[in-house]
Design a protein around this motif. Structure first.
Motif, PDB file in Angstrom:
ATOM      1  N   GLY A  20       0.606  -0.942   0.098  1.00 45.20           N
ATOM      2  CA  GLY A  20      -0.069  -0.177   0.207  1.00 45.20           C
ATOM      3  C   GLY A  20       0.521   1.122   0.060  1.00 45.20           C
ATOM      4  N   PRO A  21       0.269   2.073   1.453  1.00 44.09           N
ATOM      5  CA  PRO A  21       1.311   3.546   0.332  1.00 44.09           C
ATOM      6  C   PRO A  21       3.002   2.944   1.387  1.00 44.09           C
ATOM      7  N   ALA A  22       2.780   2.094   2.335  1.00 44.48           N
ATOM      8  CA  ALA A  22       4.565   2.233   2.369  1.00 44.48           C
ATOM      9  C   ALA A  22       5.212   1.701   1.589  1.00 44.48           C
ATOM     10  N   LEU A  23       4.789   0.331   0.701  1.00 43.22           N
ATOM     11  CA  LEU A  23       5.629   0.352  -0.225  1.00 43.22           C
ATOM     12  C   LEU A  23       5.949   1.251  -1.306  1.00 43.22           C
ATOM     13  N   ARG A  24       5.075   2.546  -1.688  1.00 41.21           N
ATOM     14  CA  ARG A  24       5.487   3.821  -2.257  1.00 41.21           C
ATOM     15  C   ARG A  24       6.306   4.294  -2.421  1.00 41.21           C
ATOM     16  N   ALA A  25       6.306   4.820  -0.164  1.00 39.47           N
ATOM     17  CA  ALA A  25       7.200   5.627   0.269  1.00 39.47           C
ATOM     18  C   ALA A  25       8.492   5.014   0.561  1.00 39.47           C
ATOM     19  N   SER A  26       8.699   4.006   0.495  1.00 42.51           N
ATOM     20  CA  SER A  26       9.688   3.342   0.403  1.00 42.51           C
ATOM     21  C   SER A  26      10.807   2.662  -0.217  1.00 42.51           C
ATOM     22  N   GLU A  28      10.472   5.235  -3.282  1.00 40.06           N
ATOM     23  CA  GLU A  28      10.339   6.452  -3.538  1.00 40.06           C
ATOM     24  C   GLU A  28      12.132   7.044  -2.240  1.00 40.06           C
ATOM     25  N   ALA A  29      12.352   6.371  -1.301  1.00 38.50           N
ATOM     26  CA  ALA A  29      12.810   6.736  -0.265  1.00 38.50           C
ATOM     27  C   ALA A  29      14.619   5.836  -0.798  1.00 38.50           C
ATOM     28  N   ARG A  30      14.245   4.896  -1.195  1.00 38.28           N
ATOM     29  CA  ARG A  30      14.986   3.993  -2.064  1.00 38.28           C
ATOM     30  C   ARG A  30      16.113   4.523  -2.991  1.00 38.28           C
ATOM     31  N   ASP A  31      14.664   5.385  -4.024  1.00 37.46           N
ATOM     32  CA  ASP A  31      15.383   5.792  -5.127  1.00 37.46           C
ATOM     33  C   ASP A  31      16.287   6.658  -4.821  1.00 37.46           C
ATOM     34  N   ARG A  90      29.959  17.810 -12.708  1.00 35.31           N
ATOM     35  CA  ARG A  90      29.071  17.254 -11.504  1.00 35.31           C
ATOM     36  C   ARG A  90      27.861  17.111 -12.091  1.00 35.31           C
ATOM     37  N   SER A  91      27.013  15.867 -11.744  1.00 31.86           N
ATOM     38  CA  SER A  91      26.142  16.046 -12.167  1.00 31.86           C
ATOM     39  C   SER A  91      25.320  15.439 -10.445  1.00 31.86           C
ATOM     40  N   ARG A  92      23.685  16.023 -11.172  1.00 31.28           N
ATOM     41  CA  ARG A  92      22.505  16.035  -9.928  1.00 31.28           C
ATOM     42  C   ARG A  92      21.432  15.180 -10.546  1.00 31.28           C
ATOM     43  N   ARG A  93      20.872  14.667 -10.576  1.00 29.01           N
ATOM     44  CA  ARG A  93      19.328  14.460 -10.493  1.00 29.01           C
ATOM     45  C   ARG A  93      17.987  14.318  -9.378  1.00 29.01           C
ATOM     46  N   GLU A  94      17.095  15.253 -10.016  1.00 29.91           N
ATOM     47  CA  GLU A  94      15.648  15.188  -9.446  1.00 29.91           C
ATOM     48  C   GLU A  94      14.066  14.468  -9.870  1.00 29.91           C
ATOM     49  N   LEU A  95      14.269  13.527  -9.294  1.00 31.13           N
ATOM     50  CA  LEU A  95      12.860  12.800  -9.425  1.00 31.13           C
ATOM     51  C   LEU A  95      11.375  13.632  -9.829  1.00 31.13           C
ATOM     52  N   VAL A  96      10.862  13.874 -10.847  1.00 31.62           N
ATOM     53  CA  VAL A  96       9.739  14.589 -10.886  1.00 31.62           C
ATOM     54  C   VAL A  96       8.615  14.153 -10.291  1.00 31.62           C
ATOM     55  N   ALA A  97       8.178  14.564  -8.692  1.00 35.87           N
ATOM     56  CA  ALA A  97       7.871  13.778  -8.386  1.00 35.87           C
ATOM     57  C   ALA A  97       5.961  13.596  -8.139  1.00 35.87           C
ATOM     58  N   ALA A  98       5.351  14.712  -9.512  1.00 37.93           N
ATOM     59  CA  ALA A  98       4.517  14.100  -9.442  1.00 37.93           C
ATOM     60  C   ALA A  98       3.952  13.088 -10.648  1.00 37.93           C
ATOM     61  N   SER A 142      14.572  -8.187  -1.182  1.00 35.81           N
ATOM     62  CA  SER A 142      15.407  -9.380  -0.408  1.00 35.81           C
ATOM     63  C   SER A 142      16.378  -8.811   0.491  1.00 35.81           C
ATOM     64  N   GLU A 143      15.101  -9.609   1.642  1.00 34.27           N
ATOM     65  CA  GLU A 143      16.405  -9.621   3.059  1.00 34.27           C
ATOM     66  C   GLU A 143      16.190  -7.944   3.718  1.00 34.27           C
ATOM     67  N   GLY A 144      14.769  -8.246   3.573  1.00 31.55           N
ATOM     68  CA  GLY A 144      14.851  -6.282   4.204  1.00 31.55           C
ATOM     69  C   GLY A 144      14.801  -5.467   3.447  1.00 31.55           C
ATOM     70  N   SER A 145      15.504  -5.692   1.821  1.00 22.27           N
ATOM     71  CA  SER A 145      15.913  -4.217   1.596  1.00 22.27           C
ATOM     72  C   SER A 145      15.642  -3.984   0.129  1.00 22.27           C
ATOM     73  N   TRP A 146      15.496  -3.308  -0.678  1.00 23.03           N
ATOM     74  CA  TRP A 146      15.248  -2.809  -1.834  1.00 23.03           C
ATOM     75  C   TRP A 146      16.274  -3.215  -2.824  1.00 23.03           C
ATOM     76  N   LYS A 147      17.115  -3.813  -3.698  1.00 28.16           N
ATOM     77  CA  LYS A 147      18.206  -4.236  -4.305  1.00 28.16           C
ATOM     78  C   LYS A 147      17.200  -3.491  -5.847  1.00 28.16           C
ATOM     79  N   LEU A 148      17.954  -2.937  -6.873  1.00 27.43           N
ATOM     80  CA  LEU A 148      17.759  -2.061  -8.340  1.00 27.43           C
ATOM     81  C   LEU A 148      18.683  -3.755  -8.964  1.00 27.43           C
ATOM     82  N   SER A 149      17.378  -3.641  -9.573  1.00 25.21           N
ATOM     83  CA  SER A 149      17.207  -5.301 -10.756  1.00 25.21           C
ATOM     84  C   SER A 149      17.350  -4.490 -12.102  1.00 25.21           C
ATOM     85  N   ARG A 150      16.448  -4.153 -13.077  1.00 29.41           N
ATOM     86  CA  ARG A 150      16.520  -3.484 -13.672  1.00 29.41           C
ATOM     87  C   ARG A 150      16.225  -2.582 -14.499  1.00 29.41           C
ATOM     88  N   VAL A 151      16.812  -1.623 -15.168  1.00 24.09           N
ATOM     89  CA  VAL A 151      16.896   0.047 -15.063  1.00 24.09           C
ATOM     90  C   VAL A 151      16.507  -0.007 -16.430  1.00 24.09           C
TER      91      VAL A 151
END
Length: 161
Positions: A20-26, A28-31, A90-98, A142-151
């Motif tokens: 639910g909402p915790a999935l999106r929040a987690s 977004e935080a890992r991203d 140097r670069s910085r990436r910013e998510l477009v939250a909407a 995996s084991e309680g945390s998010w791992k980047l798999s495919r991009v």
């Protein structure tokens, strides 16, 4: 299998995947953690556990960029050294939250998609918006945390478009 063995197996695999909402929040935080580290940080040892061993990274300009975590971490370490030079770009990436979309992938993880903006600066000079792109990511739980798999990183274009 006895109830005791099932309980032990579940405990060994870590906490359950957020829902639910915790999935999106987690996600977004890992991203945010991953991209801040990737573009602005320099800590290969911290990056490695954030990646699935068999990560694949596809880019509309660069092709199949990474085929495994070791390749990605080695390239990241090389870029860290380059960014440390006083007059480097140097670069910085910013998510477009909407634009963010997060959906579960049952018994595996989650899918994330959206748009992001890229900013650049030379040395300690002023930062300017340089471009934008779309992305789609698959995260494995995996084991309680998010791992980047495919991009998939695509539709790159200059900032003025």
């Amino acid at each position: 299998m006895s109830l005791l063995l099932i309980s032990a197996a579940l405990a060994a695999s870590g906490p359950p995947m957020p829902e639910g909402p915790a999935l999106r929040a987690s996600i977004e935080a890992r991203d945010a953690e991953l991209f801040e580290l990737f573009f602005q940080g320099c800590d290969p040892a911290r990056l490695r556990p954030m990646l699935a061993d068999d990560i694949e990274f596809y880019h509309d300009k660069g092709g199949l960029v990474f085929r495994n975590a070791e390749e990605m971490v080695a390239d990241y370490a090389k870029n860290c050294a380059e960014r440390a030079k006083p007059d480097s770009w140097r670069s910085r990436r910013e998510l477009v939250a909407a634009s963010l979309i997060v959906d579960p992938v049952p018994r595996y993880g989650a899918m994330e998609a959206g748009e992001h903006l890229f900013y650049e600066r030379k040395g300690d000079g002023p930062e300017k918006l340089a471009g934008r792109a779309s992305f789609a990511v698959v995260w494995v739980w995996s084991e309680g945390s998010w791992k980047l798999s495919r991009v998939l990183s695509y539709d790159h274009k200059p900032a003025e478009q």
